[in-house]
Scaffold this active site. Structure first.
Site, mmCIF file in Angstrom:
data_model
loop_
_atom_site.group_PDB
_atom_site.id
_atom_site.type_symbol
_atom_site.label_atom_id
_atom_site.label_comp_id
_atom_site.label_asym_id
_atom_site.label_seq_id
_atom_site.Cartn_x
_atom_site.Cartn_y
_atom_site.Cartn_z
ATOM 1 N N ASP A 166 -0.285 2.321 2.943
ATOM 2 C CA ASP A 166 0.999 2.427 2.993
ATOM 3 C C ASP A 166 1.536 3.759 3.720
ATOM 4 O O ASP A 166 0.807 4.641 3.804
ATOM 5 C CB ASP A 166 1.279 2.632 1.348
ATOM 6 C CG ASP A 166 2.837 2.219 1.094
ATOM 7 O OD1 ASP A 166 3.223 1.416 1.563
ATOM 8 O OD2 ASP A 166 3.497 3.210 0.612
ATOM 9 N N TRP A 175 4.186 3.229 -7.117
ATOM 10 C CA TRP A 175 4.822 4.322 -7.760
ATOM 11 C C TRP A 175 3.520 4.784 -8.418
ATOM 12 O O TRP A 175 3.629 4.996 -10.007
ATOM 13 C CB TRP A 175 5.992 3.904 -8.659
ATOM 14 C CG TRP A 175 7.161 3.480 -7.954
ATOM 15 C CD1 TRP A 175 7.546 3.470 -6.737
ATOM 16 C CD2 TRP A 175 8.335 2.496 -8.640
ATOM 17 N NE1 TRP A 175 8.366 3.038 -6.497
ATOM 18 C CE2 TRP A 175 8.880 2.417 -7.565
ATOM 19 C CE3 TRP A 175 8.410 2.329 -10.077
ATOM 20 C CZ2 TRP A 175 10.318 1.795 -7.701
ATOM 21 C CZ3 TRP A 175 9.783 1.468 -10.206
ATOM 22 C CH2 TRP A 175 10.505 1.287 -9.179
ATOM 23 N N ASP A 226 7.417 13.609 -2.835
ATOM 24 C CA ASP A 226 6.512 13.591 -1.669
ATOM 25 C C ASP A 226 5.473 14.735 -1.472
ATOM 26 O O ASP A 226 5.403 15.888 -1.598
ATOM 27 C CB ASP A 226 7.630 13.945 -0.353
ATOM 28 C CG ASP A 226 6.937 13.294 0.994
ATOM 29 O OD1 ASP A 226 6.687 12.036 1.054
ATOM 30 O OD2 ASP A 226 6.444 14.296 1.853
ATOM 31 N N ARG A 242 -5.581 -1.323 3.050
ATOM 32 C CA ARG A 242 -4.521 -1.441 3.630
ATOM 33 C C ARG A 242 -3.773 -0.165 3.229
ATOM 34 O O ARG A 242 -3.518 0.373 2.015
ATOM 35 C CB ARG A 242 -3.542 -2.660 3.087
ATOM 36 C CG ARG A 242 -2.285 -2.777 3.632
ATOM 37 C CD ARG A 242 -1.275 -1.895 3.041
ATOM 38 N NE ARG A 242 0.266 -2.248 3.451
ATOM 39 C CZ ARG A 242 1.137 -1.511 3.217
ATOM 40 N NH1 ARG A 242 1.248 -0.833 2.047
ATOM 41 N NH2 ARG A 242 2.330 -2.009 3.520
ATOM 42 N N ARG A 263 9.231 -11.572 -3.890
ATOM 43 C CA ARG A 263 7.966 -11.379 -4.642
ATOM 44 C C ARG A 263 8.028 -12.380 -5.876
ATOM 45 O O ARG A 263 7.475 -11.864 -7.200
ATOM 46 C CB ARG A 263 7.957 -9.665 -5.102
ATOM 47 C CG ARG A 263 7.889 -8.833 -4.125
ATOM 48 C CD ARG A 263 8.303 -7.538 -4.307
ATOM 49 N NE ARG A 263 8.323 -6.674 -3.197
ATOM 50 C CZ ARG A 263 8.359 -5.306 -3.222
ATOM 51 N NH1 ARG A 263 8.416 -4.489 -4.581
ATOM 52 N NH2 ARG A 263 8.386 -4.561 -2.070
ATOM 53 N N GLU A 285 0.412 0.795 7.231
ATOM 54 C CA GLU A 285 1.779 0.340 7.666
ATOM 55 C C GLU A 285 2.389 1.354 8.568
ATOM 56 O O GLU A 285 2.609 2.483 8.200
ATOM 57 C CB GLU A 285 2.295 0.265 6.411
ATOM 58 C CG GLU A 285 3.816 0.088 6.392
ATOM 59 C CD GLU A 285 4.460 0.297 4.950
ATOM 60 O OE1 GLU A 285 5.436 -0.450 4.839
ATOM 61 O OE2 GLU A 285 4.042 1.065 4.435
ATOM 62 N N ASN A 328 1.142 9.201 0.236
ATOM 63 C CA ASN A 328 2.203 9.992 0.743
ATOM 64 C C ASN A 328 3.021 10.460 -0.466
ATOM 65 O O ASN A 328 3.512 11.535 -0.468
ATOM 66 C CB ASN A 328 3.080 8.796 1.544
ATOM 67 C CG ASN A 328 4.345 9.699 1.994
ATOM 68 O OD1 ASN A 328 4.290 10.548 2.604
ATOM 69 N ND2 ASN A 328 5.411 9.200 1.499
ATOM 70 N N HIS A 329 3.267 9.655 -1.679
ATOM 71 C CA HIS A 329 3.998 9.894 -2.670
ATOM 72 C C HIS A 329 3.633 9.489 -3.902
ATOM 73 O O HIS A 329 2.477 8.642 -4.087
ATOM 74 C CB HIS A 329 5.364 9.489 -2.326
ATOM 75 C CG HIS A 329 5.411 7.958 -2.118
ATOM 76 N ND1 HIS A 329 5.273 7.400 -0.891
ATOM 77 C CD2 HIS A 329 5.576 6.866 -3.050
ATOM 78 C CE1 HIS A 329 5.284 6.150 -1.082
ATOM 79 N NE2 HIS A 329 5.213 5.652 -2.231
#
Ligand SMILES: *[C@@H]1O[C@H](CO)[C@@H](O)[C@H](O)[C@H]1NC(C)=O
Ligand SMILES: *[C@@H]1O[C@H](CO)[C@@H](O)[C@H](O)[C@H]1NC(C)=O
Ligand SMILES: *[C@@H]1O[C@H](CO)[C@@H](O)[C@H](O)[C@H]1NC(C)=O
Ligand SMILES: *[C@@H]1O[C@H](CO)[C@@H](O)[C@H](O)[C@H]1NC(C)=O
Length: 472
Positions: free
Chosen positions: A221, A104, A191, A219, A358, A245, A142-143
């Site tokens: 997302d 986030w 977005d 990596r 987690r 991903e 992406n966001h």
């Protein structure tokens, strides 16, 4: 006479290197170089705290638990003890409130203060490099994060930086493959519109800035949530190996490897491994997945192979049978692809869906006594010694409860029969060995078989997996 000459040659080499390397962009690891690596995936907030203190477990997995960059440095021995030579760390940027996982973003150019400072991060990377461990960074393009006014998001604080899609659902999921997947709000998050020139140039600038810390790979997302052309430019700016991903089926994953990124996470295989080893479905599924992979993927060696991650309930939440897990881990570490083991696997963690998968790790006191820790150490050590990544995977046997393949002269035998299943025997006739070859086993090196009359027997007791190597 000779000694000064050696010194001067050394000096010249040093000066030449300064000239050549000084102006070049920061060198990062190539996709090909990553093929030999074995990755330990961890969430910085959950792996280790700066001070181990009482080792009390985290009591609220929905919020920060206190892990830090310094904690990782303190416990590198634990990771290296299993043979890993790369770590994948969770996203490092400043997050909106509650973003312990890092997905986030609030300020792309800030370092999440819960984990440490930019200097702590640099120290983590140099501590890893000093031990021969590469560092893969997880990034989100992406966001941004939610739950704060847009004016508090940086550097994207204008509504024109985001997609305005009237036809899209206000809250889409990662496995929604509707035509709006690139425009809709994943989990309701704002977005980004990568077609906006400011947004794209800032994201490209950002990834270059991050790579300057010295990361060895990425990596990435939510790959299908952005159009493939963006990723080509993004990865080219990062100038490194990236594994993305793509939370989808085989044809979709294969397309993204061809059009967007050097590697993708091996989700189709993940589902097959779960079906075969957790649900005890026919092992012939491994055969069909393997053959489809061979025909559809551009480069199987660059896929990220995994049996657990932070987005799925852990393997052991669906079965408590360590023997089944042993087989799934053996496949993950020995099959074609870059193996990724999610932290906690080695301690037999069994958390269900996010955030229960987690868990904090410190309550284990970083013990190396768990049989899964030792299993991973034994397999990874063999993997490196035999350099299995240099050899393609060749299927040797497949039926409902037995599956075998080779990598070069290494023979891997697996079953989904589970513990207390007695002895399973198969006669292997399709193999690469000469008559009289003696094959011994990595877990019990005195357990050997000999190739006679063109075949050899494999016995699997109570659901174990075996890895054989020729000794003559
Ligand atoms: C755990 O943290 C979340 C997120 O901050 C919070 O909403 C929740 O109330 C906390 N739960 C407990 C039991 O403290
Ligand atoms: C957005 O950020 C820029 C740069 O920091 C700043 O100049 C501008 O005032 C901000 N706009 C809003 C609406 O907060
Ligand atoms: C994204 O940005 C481009 C360029 O600014 C604009 O033409 C397009 O309408 C935007 N798309 C959405 C869905 O907002
Ligand atoms: C190998 O084949 C020969 C001839 O068929 C046979 O006599 C012998 O018993 C076989 N040996 C094994 C170990 O199967």
């Amino acid at each position: 006479m000779s000694a000064p000459r050696v010194v001067s040659l050394g000096l010249w080499a040093f000066l030449l290197c300064c000239l050549l390397c000084g102006s070049a962009p920061a060198q990062s690891a190539s996709p090909a170089a990553w093929k030999s690596r074995t990755i330990y995936q961890l969430l910085t907030d959950r792996f280790a705290q700066t001070s181990d203190g009482s080792y009390a477990p985290c009591n609220n997995l929905s919020n920060y638990c206190g892990g830090s960059f310094q904690g990782i440095i303190n416990h590198l021995d634990y990771i290296i003890g299993m043979g890993f030579d790369a770590i994948w760390i969770s996203p490092i940027v400043t997050n909106t409130p509650g973003g312990y996982h890092g997905y986030w973003s609030q300020d792309l150019f800030g370092i999440n203060p819960h984990f440490g400072t930019a200097d702590d991060l640099r120290q983590l990377i140099s501590a890893c490099h000093a031990r021969g461990v590469w560092v893969m960074l997880d990034v989100v393009a992406n966001h941004m994060g939610g739950n704060v006014p847009m004016s508090q998001l940086s550097p994207f604080n204008q509504s024109e930086h985001y997609h305005r899609c009237v036809a899209c659902p206000s809250n889409c999921q990662i496995n929604d493959y509707t035509p709006e997947v690139q425009l809709c709000k994943l989990a309701g998050l704002p977005d980004l519109n990568q077609t906006n020139p400011y947004v794209k140039s800032q994201l490209i600038n950002w990834i270059r800035t991050l790579m300057d810390y010295g990361f060895d790979g990425l990596r990435i997302d939510t790959v299908p949530e952005i159009e493939p052309g963006f990723w080509v430019d993004f990865v080219s700016a990062a100038n490194t190996y990236a594994v993305g991903e793509v939370f989808s089926d085989l044809s979709c994953c294969a397309t993204y490897q061809k059009q967007a990124l050097p590697g993708v996470l091996s989700y189709p295989l993940f589902w097959t491994l779960r079906s075969v080893f957790q649900q005890k479905q026919s092992m012939n599924q491994l055969q069909s997945t393997f053959f489809s992979y061979q025909s559809q993927f551009a480069d199987m060696d660059l896929l990220g192979t995994f049996i657990d991650n932070h987005d799925n309930a852990r393997f052991l939440s669906g079965t408590s049978d360590y023997k089944l897990y042993q087989n799934a881990i053996t496949y993950t570490l020995m099959a074609q692809g870059i193996p990724i083991i999610y932290y906690g696997t080695e301690q037999g963690y069994d958390g269900t869906n996010d955030p229960n998968n987690r868990e904090s790790l410190w309550q284990t006191r970083f013990s190396t006594q768990n049989p899964l820790y030792q299993l991973i150490r034994t397999i990874v050590s063999y993997r490196k010694q035999a350099q299995v990544w240099q050899y393609p995977q060749v299927q040797r046997y497949s039926d409902d409860t037995f599956y075998a393949f080779t990598r070069g002269t290494t023979f891997v035998a697996l079953t989904n029969a589970g513990s207390n299943s007695g002895t399973l025997m198969r006669t292997i006739t399709y193999h690469p060995y000469k008559e009289g070859t003696k094959l011994c086993e990595i877990f019990y090196p005195t357990d050997c078989v000999v190739v006679q009359n063109g075949s050899f027997p494999v016995y699997l007791d109570n659901g174990e997996s075996k890895i054989f190597y020729p000794v003559n």
